[in-house]
Design a protein around this motif. Structure first.
Motif, PDB file in Angstrom:
ATOM      1  N   SER A 163       2.062  -7.571  -8.324  1.00  0.00           N
ATOM      2  CA  SER A 163       1.192  -6.686  -9.098  1.00  0.00           C
ATOM      3  C   SER A 163       1.170  -7.134 -10.553  1.00  0.00           C
ATOM      4  O   SER A 163       1.904  -8.047 -10.958  1.00  0.00           O
ATOM      5  CB  SER A 163       1.664  -5.234  -8.993  1.00  0.00           C
TER       6      SER A 163
ATOM      7  N   ARG B  63      -1.473   3.492 -10.026  1.00  0.00           N
ATOM      8  CA  ARG B  63      -2.916   3.524 -10.273  1.00  0.00           C
ATOM      9  C   ARG B  63      -3.361   4.834 -10.916  1.00  0.00           C
ATOM     10  O   ARG B  63      -4.254   4.847 -11.770  1.00  0.00           O
ATOM     11  CB  ARG B  63      -3.667   3.310  -8.950  1.00  0.00           C
ATOM     12  N   GLU B  64      -2.740   5.943 -10.562  1.00  0.00           N
ATOM     13  CA  GLU B  64      -3.192   7.255 -11.031  1.00  0.00           C
ATOM     14  C   GLU B  64      -2.453   7.749 -12.263  1.00  0.00           C
ATOM     15  O   GLU B  64      -2.982   8.590 -12.988  1.00  0.00           O
ATOM     16  CB  GLU B  64      -3.032   8.295  -9.906  1.00  0.00           C
ATOM     17  N   CYS B  65      -1.245   7.291 -12.517  1.00  0.00           N
ATOM     18  CA  CYS B  65      -0.433   7.811 -13.628  1.00  0.00           C
ATOM     19  C   CYS B  65      -0.554   6.887 -14.835  1.00  0.00           C
ATOM     20  O   CYS B  65      -0.470   5.664 -14.713  1.00  0.00           O
ATOM     21  CB  CYS B  65       1.033   7.937 -13.205  1.00  0.00           C
TER      22      CYS B  65
ATOM     23  N   ALA C  87       1.880   2.052  -5.107  1.00  0.00           N
ATOM     24  CA  ALA C  87       0.622   1.561  -5.682  1.00  0.00           C
ATOM     25  C   ALA C  87      -0.252   2.714  -6.148  1.00  0.00           C
ATOM     26  O   ALA C  87      -0.911   2.627  -7.195  1.00  0.00           O
ATOM     27  CB  ALA C  87      -0.114   0.704  -4.649  1.00  0.00           C
ATOM     28  N   THR C  88      -0.267   3.813  -5.401  1.00  0.00           N
ATOM     29  CA  THR C  88      -1.031   4.991  -5.815  1.00  0.00           C
ATOM     30  C   THR C  88      -0.480   5.585  -7.098  1.00  0.00           C
ATOM     31  O   THR C  88      -1.225   6.006  -7.986  1.00  0.00           O
ATOM     32  CB  THR C  88      -1.009   6.039  -4.698  1.00  0.00           C
ATOM     33  N   VAL C  89       0.856   5.620  -7.233  1.00  0.00           N
ATOM     34  CA  VAL C  89       1.484   6.163  -8.440  1.00  0.00           C
ATOM     35  C   VAL C  89       1.111   5.316  -9.657  1.00  0.00           C
ATOM     36  O   VAL C  89       0.741   5.843 -10.717  1.00  0.00           O
ATOM     37  CB  VAL C  89       3.018   6.229  -8.258  1.00  0.00           C
TER      38      VAL C  89
ATOM     39  N   LYS D  58       0.258  12.046 -15.217  1.00  0.00           N
ATOM     40  CA  LYS D  58      -1.113  11.550 -15.310  1.00  0.00           C
ATOM     41  C   LYS D  58      -1.578  11.414 -16.751  1.00  0.00           C
ATOM     42  O   LYS D  58      -2.569  10.721 -17.005  1.00  0.00           O
ATOM     43  CB  LYS D  58      -2.052  12.482 -14.536  1.00  0.00           C
TER      44      LYS D  58
ATOM     45  N   LYS E 137       5.376   1.274  -0.313  1.00  0.00           N
ATOM     46  CA  LYS E 137       4.636   0.412  -1.224  1.00  0.00           C
ATOM     47  C   LYS E 137       3.239   0.954  -1.486  1.00  0.00           C
ATOM     48  O   LYS E 137       2.730   0.878  -2.622  1.00  0.00           O
ATOM     49  CB  LYS E 137       4.573  -1.005  -0.662  1.00  0.00           C
ATOM     50  N   ARG E 138       2.612   1.524  -0.474  1.00  0.00           N
ATOM     51  CA  ARG E 138       1.296   2.138  -0.677  1.00  0.00           C
ATOM     52  C   ARG E 138       1.403   3.345  -1.608  1.00  0.00           C
ATOM     53  O   ARG E 138       0.573   3.520  -2.513  1.00  0.00           O
ATOM     54  CB  ARG E 138       0.711   2.566   0.667  1.00  0.00           C
ATOM     55  N   GLU E 139       2.419   4.153  -1.398  1.00  0.00           N
ATOM     56  CA  GLU E 139       2.615   5.306  -2.286  1.00  0.00           C
ATOM     57  C   GLU E 139       2.910   4.852  -3.708  1.00  0.00           C
ATOM     58  O   GLU E 139       2.428   5.450  -4.693  1.00  0.00           O
ATOM     59  CB  GLU E 139       3.765   6.165  -1.761  1.00  0.00           C
TER      60      GLU E 139
ATOM     61  N   LYS F 206      10.196  10.605  -9.487  1.00  0.00           N
ATOM     62  CA  LYS F 206       9.985   9.832  -8.269  1.00  0.00           C
ATOM     63  C   LYS F 206      11.190   8.938  -8.002  1.00  0.00           C
ATOM     64  O   LYS F 206      11.765   8.357  -8.929  1.00  0.00           O
ATOM     65  CB  LYS F 206       8.731   8.959  -8.396  1.00  0.00           C
TER      66      LYS F 206
END
Length: 258
Positions: A134, A87-89, A83-85, A153, A79-81, A120
């Motif tokens: 979210s 947020r950054e993409c 959330a990073t995806v 990105k 879930k953390r990974e 992914k």
């Protein structure tokens, strides 16, 4: 003669015929029950009386206790990974995988990686536990069955659609591009838009043209006024100066002086 015929027709003593007629008894008439019409069956089923269940006395049964299952460490890490995806993409496309082979999938990854697009994999359980909390909760109906995500990105929609044309087993369901949820038709319309560099160039050209037109309009009146004033000054100068004498007049004046 009659005796001869009777002797031939009547069977001899001790002789058995080849076929015998056996008389059966009469059968009893039985009435079969006629089946009920299906509309009447439906009506009987709907109007059937259902007695209410007896209510247990208060305190007889304890309320059921719901067991809360704790998430494992792997689910929390995924879930953390995820959330990073998100947020950054800027481009997150959901694609359904219809039994593509490992070789085709490897070739598809290589083609997408040339354009900076990554594939992914996240299980639907992880997606369903992450999306409701979210702002991307509207993407939850897309994650049904075997799905993968194409992330990048920068929004490279044209390149992604070009690669997907060579992989018919991969079906595009939807995408989130620059925090906007788009369907398949919306993605196709987005791919037809010009690039950002082209739009910026057209905008700069339009602004430069408008500026030049404004400057030319502002300079038109002073230039016209100065041209009129200069022409007026020239007319005044030509009117004040005497006209030059001819050759004969000049010769006569010279003789008189002599």
């Amino acid at each position: 003669m009659a005796a001869t015929l009777c002797g031939r027709v009547l069977p001899k003593t001790g002789w058995l015929p080849l076929t015998e007629s056996v008389r059966h008894g009469s059968k009893a008439v039985t009435r079969h029950r006629k089946p009920m019409h299906f509309l009447k069956q439906k009506l009987m089923a709907v109007t059937e009386y259902i007695p209410p269940k007896p209510i247990p006395p208060p305190g007889a049964l304890s309320p059921p206790v719901r067991k809360t299952e704790l998430e494992s460490g792997l689910v929390i890490l995924l879930k953390r990974e995820l959330a990073t995806v998100f947020r950054e993409c800027k481009m997150i496309a959901v694609v359904q995988n219809n039994a593509s082979s490992a070789e085709d999938m490897l070739l598809l990854k290589h083609r997408l990686y040339r354009h900076g697009i990554t594939v992914k994999y996240f299980s639907n359980q992880v997606m369903r536990s992450f999306l409701p909390d979210s702002r991307y909760s509207n993407m939850q109906p897309l994650f049904i069955g075997p799905t993968v995500m194409f992330v990048s990105k920068e929004p490279k929609v044209k390149e992604m659609l070009k690669v997907l044309r060579s992989s018919p087993q991969m079906v595009l369901l939807g995408a989130c591009i620059e925090n906007t949820l788009l369907s398949r038709e919306g993605i196709l319309n987005y791919s037809r838009l010009p690039s950002m560099a082209t739009v910026c160039g057209e905008l700069v050209g339009v602004l430069a043209l408008m500026t030049s037109q404004t400057v030319s309009q502002l300079r038109h009146h002073p230039a016209h006024l100065s041209a009129l004033l200069q022409q007026y000054v020239e007319q005044l100068q030509s009117a004040s100066t005497p006209e030059p004498a001819g050759r004969e007049t000049a010769f006569a004046m010279e003789e008189a002086a002599a």
